[in-house]
Motif scaffolding. Structure first.
Motif, PDB file in Angstrom:
ATOM      1  N   ALA A 195       0.657  -1.096  -0.076  1.00 57.20           N
ATOM      2  CA  ALA A 195      -0.106  -0.121   0.039  1.00 57.20           C
ATOM      3  C   ALA A 195       0.880   1.209   0.127  1.00 57.20           C
ATOM      4  O   ALA A 195       0.418   2.372  -0.811  1.00 57.20           O
ATOM      5  CB  ALA A 195      -0.796   0.007   1.321  1.00 57.20           C
ATOM      6  N   ILE A 196       1.939   1.407   0.816  1.00 59.19           N
ATOM      7  CA  ILE A 196       2.659   2.421   0.961  1.00 59.19           C
ATOM      8  C   ILE A 196       3.536   2.516  -0.541  1.00 59.19           C
ATOM      9  O   ILE A 196       3.547   3.705  -0.898  1.00 59.19           O
ATOM     10  CB  ILE A 196       3.857   2.223   2.166  1.00 59.19           C
ATOM     11  CG1 ILE A 196       3.157   2.403   3.479  1.00 59.19           C
ATOM     12  CG2 ILE A 196       4.952   3.187   1.793  1.00 59.19           C
ATOM     13  CD1 ILE A 196       3.811   1.872   4.564  1.00 59.19           C
ATOM     14  N   SER A 197       3.982   1.613  -1.087  1.00 54.57           N
ATOM     15  CA  SER A 197       4.368   1.792  -2.425  1.00 54.57           C
ATOM     16  C   SER A 197       3.798   2.468  -3.380  1.00 54.57           C
ATOM     17  O   SER A 197       4.158   3.007  -4.168  1.00 54.57           O
ATOM     18  CB  SER A 197       5.128   0.282  -2.834  1.00 54.57           C
ATOM     19  OG  SER A 197       4.002  -0.431  -3.307  1.00 54.57           O
ATOM     20  N   TYR A 198       2.479   1.910  -3.577  1.00 55.31           N
ATOM     21  CA  TYR A 198       1.405   2.531  -4.369  1.00 55.31           C
ATOM     22  C   TYR A 198       1.418   4.309  -4.133  1.00 55.31           C
ATOM     23  O   TYR A 198       1.073   5.018  -4.941  1.00 55.31           O
ATOM     24  CB  TYR A 198       0.312   1.871  -4.383  1.00 55.31           C
ATOM     25  CG  TYR A 198       0.278   0.706  -5.532  1.00 55.31           C
ATOM     26  CD1 TYR A 198      -0.282   1.014  -6.844  1.00 55.31           C
ATOM     27  CD2 TYR A 198       0.651  -0.571  -5.249  1.00 55.31           C
ATOM     28  CE1 TYR A 198      -0.248   0.123  -7.865  1.00 55.31           C
ATOM     29  CE2 TYR A 198       0.709  -1.641  -6.153  1.00 55.31           C
ATOM     30  CZ  TYR A 198       0.335  -1.190  -7.441  1.00 55.31           C
ATOM     31  OH  TYR A 198       0.206  -2.408  -8.566  1.00 55.31           O
ATOM     32  N   LEU A 199       1.099   4.430  -2.942  1.00 55.17           N
ATOM     33  CA  LEU A 199       0.827   5.687  -2.619  1.00 55.17           C
ATOM     34  C   LEU A 199       2.236   6.538  -2.784  1.00 55.17           C
ATOM     35  O   LEU A 199       2.054   7.864  -3.291  1.00 55.17           O
ATOM     36  CB  LEU A 199       0.500   5.926  -0.971  1.00 55.17           C
ATOM     37  CG  LEU A 199      -0.596   5.251  -0.501  1.00 55.17           C
ATOM     38  CD1 LEU A 199      -0.910   5.373   0.969  1.00 55.17           C
ATOM     39  CD2 LEU A 199      -2.057   5.916  -1.072  1.00 55.17           C
ATOM     40  N   GLN A 200       3.238   6.391  -2.479  1.00 55.38           N
ATOM     41  CA  GLN A 200       4.544   6.755  -2.592  1.00 55.38           C
ATOM     42  C   GLN A 200       4.634   6.977  -4.284  1.00 55.38           C
ATOM     43  O   GLN A 200       5.185   8.137  -4.597  1.00 55.38           O
ATOM     44  CB  GLN A 200       5.633   6.277  -1.970  1.00 55.38           C
ATOM     45  CG  GLN A 200       5.765   6.234  -0.802  1.00 55.38           C
ATOM     46  CD  GLN A 200       6.878   5.505   0.033  1.00 55.38           C
ATOM     47  OE1 GLN A 200       7.454   4.440  -0.688  1.00 55.38           O
ATOM     48  NE2 GLN A 200       7.161   5.919   1.327  1.00 55.38           N
ATOM     49  N   LEU A 201       4.168   6.237  -4.987  1.00 55.14           N
ATOM     50  CA  LEU A 201       4.402   5.986  -6.265  1.00 55.14           C
ATOM     51  C   LEU A 201       3.442   7.495  -6.836  1.00 55.14           C
ATOM     52  O   LEU A 201       3.928   8.006  -7.851  1.00 55.14           O
ATOM     53  CB  LEU A 201       3.908   4.839  -6.837  1.00 55.14           C
ATOM     54  CG  LEU A 201       4.357   4.509  -8.534  1.00 55.14           C
ATOM     55  CD1 LEU A 201       5.817   4.314  -8.661  1.00 55.14           C
ATOM     56  CD2 LEU A 201       3.609   3.233  -9.010  1.00 55.14           C
ATOM     57  N   VAL A 202       2.172   7.327  -6.535  1.00 47.41           N
ATOM     58  CA  VAL A 202       1.164   8.392  -7.033  1.00 47.41           C
ATOM     59  C   VAL A 202       2.056   9.741  -6.523  1.00 47.41           C
ATOM     60  O   VAL A 202       1.985  10.806  -7.337  1.00 47.41           O
ATOM     61  CB  VAL A 202      -0.115   8.213  -6.410  1.00 47.41           C
ATOM     62  CG1 VAL A 202      -0.906   9.256  -6.940  1.00 47.41           C
ATOM     63  CG2 VAL A 202      -0.676   6.821  -6.720  1.00 47.41           C
ATOM     64  N   LYS A 203       2.144   9.936  -5.346  1.00 44.62           N
ATOM     65  CA  LYS A 203       2.737  10.986  -4.701  1.00 44.62           C
ATOM     66  C   LYS A 203       3.947  11.704  -5.368  1.00 44.62           C
ATOM     67  O   LYS A 203       3.984  13.012  -5.384  1.00 44.62           O
ATOM     68  CB  LYS A 203       2.915  10.892  -3.232  1.00 44.62           C
ATOM     69  CG  LYS A 203       3.469  12.350  -2.347  1.00 44.62           C
ATOM     70  CD  LYS A 203       3.408  11.896  -0.985  1.00 44.62           C
ATOM     71  CE  LYS A 203       3.897  13.546  -0.198  1.00 44.62           C
ATOM     72  NZ  LYS A 203       4.138  13.000   1.151  1.00 44.62           N
ATOM     73  N   SER A 204       4.821  10.968  -5.707  1.00 45.78           N
ATOM     74  CA  SER A 204       6.150  11.260  -6.344  1.00 45.78           C
ATOM     75  C   SER A 204       5.957  11.814  -8.031  1.00 45.78           C
ATOM     76  O   SER A 204       6.839  12.376  -8.646  1.00 45.78           O
ATOM     77  CB  SER A 204       7.140  10.210  -6.294  1.00 45.78           C
ATOM     78  OG  SER A 204       6.835   9.012  -7.058  1.00 45.78           O
ATOM     79  N   ASP A 205       4.811  11.246  -8.439  1.00 43.41           N
ATOM     80  CA  ASP A 205       4.687  11.732  -9.751  1.00 43.41           C
ATOM     81  C   ASP A 205       4.199  12.937 -10.142  1.00 43.41           C
ATOM     82  O   ASP A 205       3.187  13.268  -9.418  1.00 43.41           O
ATOM     83  CB  ASP A 205       3.540  10.496 -10.636  1.00 43.41           C
ATOM     84  CG  ASP A 205       3.620  10.501 -12.099  1.00 43.41           C
ATOM     85  OD1 ASP A 205       3.706  11.829 -12.541  1.00 43.41           O
ATOM     86  OD2 ASP A 205       3.454   9.576 -12.781  1.00 43.41           O
ATOM     87  N   LYS A 206       4.521  13.878 -10.617  1.00 46.91           N
ATOM     88  CA  LYS A 206       4.335  15.306 -10.777  1.00 46.91           C
ATOM     89  C   LYS A 206       3.056  15.542 -11.483  1.00 46.91           C
ATOM     90  O   LYS A 206       2.360  16.521 -11.396  1.00 46.91           O
ATOM     91  CB  LYS A 206       5.395  16.035 -11.514  1.00 46.91           C
ATOM     92  CG  LYS A 206       6.459  16.038 -10.477  1.00 46.91           C
ATOM     93  CD  LYS A 206       8.019  17.085 -11.337  1.00 46.91           C
ATOM     94  CE  LYS A 206       8.893  16.898 -10.322  1.00 46.91           C
ATOM     95  NZ  LYS A 206      10.100  17.802 -11.064  1.00 46.91           N
TER      96      LYS A 206
END
Length: 541
Positions: A195-206
């Protein structure tokens, strides 16, 4: 002349209707990709099918948001985590899934649009032809399916639809929403790392949309609480509350309540008191405001405030008719203050009052029983008999979802074996002491025991009376006003009686010889021995 004119009108109308039918039939087909057909399917997919499905989805969410909360535990960040949410929303979510599936089956256009021969394509046309889907609402339908499955806890099934949105619609902004819901689904599956990896993936994409910024931070907070990383959750929640717009008062109040609970959990009682006080000023729903006052009492410490002021507030609440169903919680809060003041005897009486008034709130009843059990277990010297009885009572009403359920259950089980041996030792010691007495002293002891039993039975006929009556417990002192009244007309007596029965006998099936563990040892009713009553003693003493 008029007849000819009428015939012309009829022919014209027939041509128009027939033409419209032909256009409609042709437009319904998804085997060809033309501007007319795309317009038709975009319109009907949105307004005829998807709209109704999304309305059903919103109805399910509304039902979840209206569910009652359990304020005796840390509130979940999402109300969808409540045990009752699945059943509350299932019918609406099922309908939403049906509508979304229908939208896909009826309106999906995957064939490439027709192109004119010998005409070069523009850059825009080339990009358009690369699209995997030409109906605008199909990706929304897949997302709706994934979200609806999430709310009825069918996480694995929902993930298939969400992953399809991510993989098939890679150039659509909606893929970020799908990734967010994939993360939420993994939270539901307790796979917090994924879950954390997906949230970070979205957050890091500008390129991710701004409307996901806040939900992502809330999801991180939810994970922190579930992983019991309370300090991390507190810092995140403080920021979320600060950024919550003033018109979202209901949402802000709920987050403040959770923040105060987290302060309590981490031992920061002063900050908890401040948050609860601020929350009460926001005029939240009655039950939330009530629970905030209760938790303020539980957060009390000799350094943080005036106990007498808190007691006055709680005693006043006891007299308010609106709080009839909450008396168990008020007594529990008063008991916690007494325990903080090191007044254990008063605390015990108040915890007992809480159990007597807990008729509907099994969670509160369990907490009161558990408090009594822990007091007796940790007393000096330990009172294992009393502790064991209250641990047994706790287990009879304690929910399996309680955070320390296994620990409490193990302690109750261990004490049960210890108490059995202690009772055996106590019984043998007592019998040997009595046997060693001179006959006259032994007979005097027995007569005294019988006299006390008779006095106790006479007193119990008039209902239960607490040792003290200084805590607003007037309902327990029923001797005078209930004289001559039947026991079963007194709800307080019944409640206390039930508790006493469970504590003494446990849960027993209604049947003959219910007191006996081994029914095979019971003498048959029609045997000769049951008929021999000549040598029986009529006085049960």
């Amino acid at each position: 002349m008029r007849l000819k004119m009428n015939n012309k009108i009829i022919i014209l109308l027939t041509v128009i209707i027939t033409g419209s039918m032909i256009i409609t039939v042709n437009s319904c087909s998804t085997k060809k990709n033309t501007p007319v057909r795309r317009a038709y399917h975009n319109t009907t997919a949105k307004f005829n099918v998807y709209f109704n499905g999304y309305e059903s989805f919103k109805a399910g969410i509304f039902k979840i948001e209206e569910l009652p909360e359990n304020y005796t535990r840390i509130l979940p960040i999402y109300k969808s985590d409540l045990a009752t949410s699945k059943n509350a929303a299932s019918s609406d979510m099922d309908l939403a899934i049906q509508k979304a599936v229908k939208a896909i089956e009826t309106h999906s256009i995957t064939v490439k649009p027709e192109r004119k021969k010998n005409t070069p394509l523009t850059k825009e046309e080339k990009e358009f032809r690369k699209k995997p889907e030409f109906c605008k609402w199909i990706d929304d339908a897949y997302l709706l399916i994934g979200k609806s499955h999430f709310y009825i806890e069918e996480y694995r099934i929902g993930l298939k639809s969400l992953q399809l949105v991510i993989n098939k619609f890679r150039k659509e902004e909606l893929r970020f929403d799908a990734m967010y819901w994939v993360a939420r689904s993994y939270i539901g599956l307790k796979d917090y790392k994924e879950a954390i990896s997906y949230l970070q993936l979205v957050k890091s994409d500008k390129k991710h949309p701004e409307h996901l910024d806040r939900p992502i931070e809330i999801a991180f907070t939810d994970i922190a609480i579930k992983q019991e990383k309370y300090e991390d959750a507190i810092s995140k929640l403080e920021k979320i509350i600060e950024e919550t717009k003033w018109w979202k008062r209901k949402e802000k109040a709920r987050y403040k309540f959770i923040l105060a609970q987290l302060y309590q959990k981490t031992g920061n009682k002063e900050k908890a008191m401040v948050q609860y006080a601020e929350l009460i000023k926001m005029n939240p729903p009655y039950e939330m405001a009530f629970s905030a006052k209760m938790n303020m009492a539980k957060s009390f410490s000799s350094e943080s405030g005036n106990a007498e002021e808190l007691k006055k507030i709680l005693f006043k609440m006891l007299k308010d008719d609106k709080n009839i169903d909450f008396k168990d919680q008020i007594y529990y809060a008063l008991a916690e203050i007494s325990m903080e003041e090191k007044d254990t005897l008063t605390g015990i009486d108040l915890f007992k009052a809480s159990t007597a008034y807990s008729t509907n709130n099994s969670d509160q009843k369990a907490l009161s029983y558990l408090a009594l059990a822990d007091i007796y277990f940790t007393s000096v010297p330990p009172q294992y008999m009393n502790a064991g009885s209250y641990y047994d009572s706790t287990m009879s009403v304690l929910s399996k979802n309680y955070p320390n359920y296994d620990e409490v259950s193990q302690k109750a089980e261990n004490l049960s074996g210890l108490i059995t041996n202690l009772k055996l030792i106590s019984r043998e010691d007592s019998l040997q002491k009595i046997a060693a007495m001179p006959e006259d002293r032994r007979n005097a002891l027995i007569e005294n025991i019988i006299s006390n039993l008779k006095a106790k039975e006479a007193a119990e006929k008039n209902g239960p009376v607490l040792r003290n009556n200084e805590f607003g417990m007037q309902d327990f002192n029923q001797n005078q006003q209930n004289k001559g009244k039947w026991y079963f007309y007194n709800p307080t007596a019944i409640s206390v009686g039930k508790d006493e029965f469970k504590r003494r006998w446990g849960t027993r099936k209604l049947e003959d010889h219910w007191r006996r563990k081994n029914k095979t040892s019971v003498i048959p009713e029609d045997s000769d021995e049951t008929q021999d009553t000549t040598n029986r003693v009529s006085d049960n003493k």
